[in-house]
Design a protein around this motif. Structure first.
Motif, PDB file in Angstrom:
ATOM      1  N   ASP A  91       1.054  -1.320   0.190  1.00  0.00           N
ATOM      2  CA  ASP A  91      -0.070  -0.126  -0.086  1.00  0.00           C
ATOM      3  C   ASP A  91       1.075   1.464   0.576  1.00  0.00           C
ATOM      4  N   MET A  92       0.457   2.729  -0.828  1.00  0.00           N
ATOM      5  CA  MET A  92       1.887   3.625  -0.838  1.00  0.00           C
ATOM      6  C   MET A  92       0.678   4.531  -0.809  1.00  0.00           C
ATOM      7  N   PHE A  93       0.495   5.266  -0.012  1.00  0.00           N
ATOM      8  CA  PHE A  93       0.540   6.647  -0.592  1.00  0.00           C
ATOM      9  C   PHE A  93       1.130   7.917  -0.700  1.00  0.00           C
ATOM     10  N   THR A  94       0.862   8.504  -1.620  1.00  0.00           N
ATOM     11  CA  THR A  94       1.869   9.977  -1.646  1.00  0.00           C
ATOM     12  C   THR A  94       0.986  10.920  -1.801  1.00  0.00           C
ATOM     13  N   CYS A  95       1.618  12.164  -1.110  1.00  0.00           N
ATOM     14  CA  CYS A  95       1.275  13.148  -1.487  1.00  0.00           C
ATOM     15  C   CYS A  95       1.881  14.129  -2.242  1.00  0.00           C
ATOM     16  N   GLY A  96       1.686  15.058  -2.986  1.00  0.00           N
ATOM     17  CA  GLY A  96       2.093  16.443  -3.692  1.00  0.00           C
ATOM     18  C   GLY A  96       2.505  16.279  -5.405  1.00  0.00           C
ATOM     19  N   GLU A  97       3.131  16.965  -5.348  1.00  0.00           N
ATOM     20  CA  GLU A  97       3.216  16.824  -7.194  1.00  0.00           C
ATOM     21  C   GLU A  97       4.518  16.234  -7.322  1.00  0.00           C
ATOM     22  N   HIS A  98       5.491  15.956  -6.711  1.00  0.00           N
ATOM     23  CA  HIS A  98       6.733  15.307  -7.185  1.00  0.00           C
ATOM     24  C   HIS A  98       6.994  13.975  -6.878  1.00  0.00           C
TER      25      HIS A  98
END
Length: 144
Positions: A91-98
């Motif tokens: 499970d992988m959650f990332t926020c932000g544009e980069h």
């Protein structure tokens, strides 16, 4: 029910991040119980995702299986292994544009030598009206 195209105060919803659910099948059993391998693969996946590792926690279960968590400045990656059946749930959650979570998922698929995999990627913070309708039809929503 709220209009799915609008956030509170009529602000348009925009994606705040990406949530990847990765299922790995038919992985070599010995890799899935290798504490050092999983720790190294997790750290390498963080780099592939162009994310910032804040902390890593890894736990080995008896008689087998490992859970590893990378706390990221951008959110998290979790890895859960079942060596007895050659299966890994990620499970992988990332926020932000980069951040680039799909690159990390591709890396992990190769690193765990999965013969089969399923990757589901969901934009977080923005749901199309079609997906919103399907979710509403499939879930019981309790409003407070």
């Amino acid at each position: 029910m709220n209009n799915p195209s609008n956030a509170p105060n009529n602000q348009p919803l925009v994606p705040v991040g990406s949530h990847c659910i990765l299922e790995l099948y038919e992985c070599p059993n010995h890799l899935l119980n290798d504490f050092e391998f999983i720790s190294q693969a997790l750290v390498a996946a963080v780099k592939e995702a162009k994310s910032t590792l804040l902390k890593e926690v890894t736990h080995q279960f008896e008689p087998y299986g490992i859970t590893a968590l990378a706390l990221l400045a951008e959110s998290h990656i979790s890895v859960h292994t079942w060596p007895e059946i050659g299966y890994v749930a990620i499970d992988m959650f990332t926020c932000g544009e980069h951040a680039q979570p799909e690159k990390a998922c591709n890396y992990l698929t190769k690193a765990f030598q999965a013969n089969k995999h399923v990757l589901l990627t969901l934009p977080r913070g923005r749901i199309s009206p079609e997906i919103q309708q399907r979710l509403e039809e499939s879930l019981v929503v309790t409003q407070v």
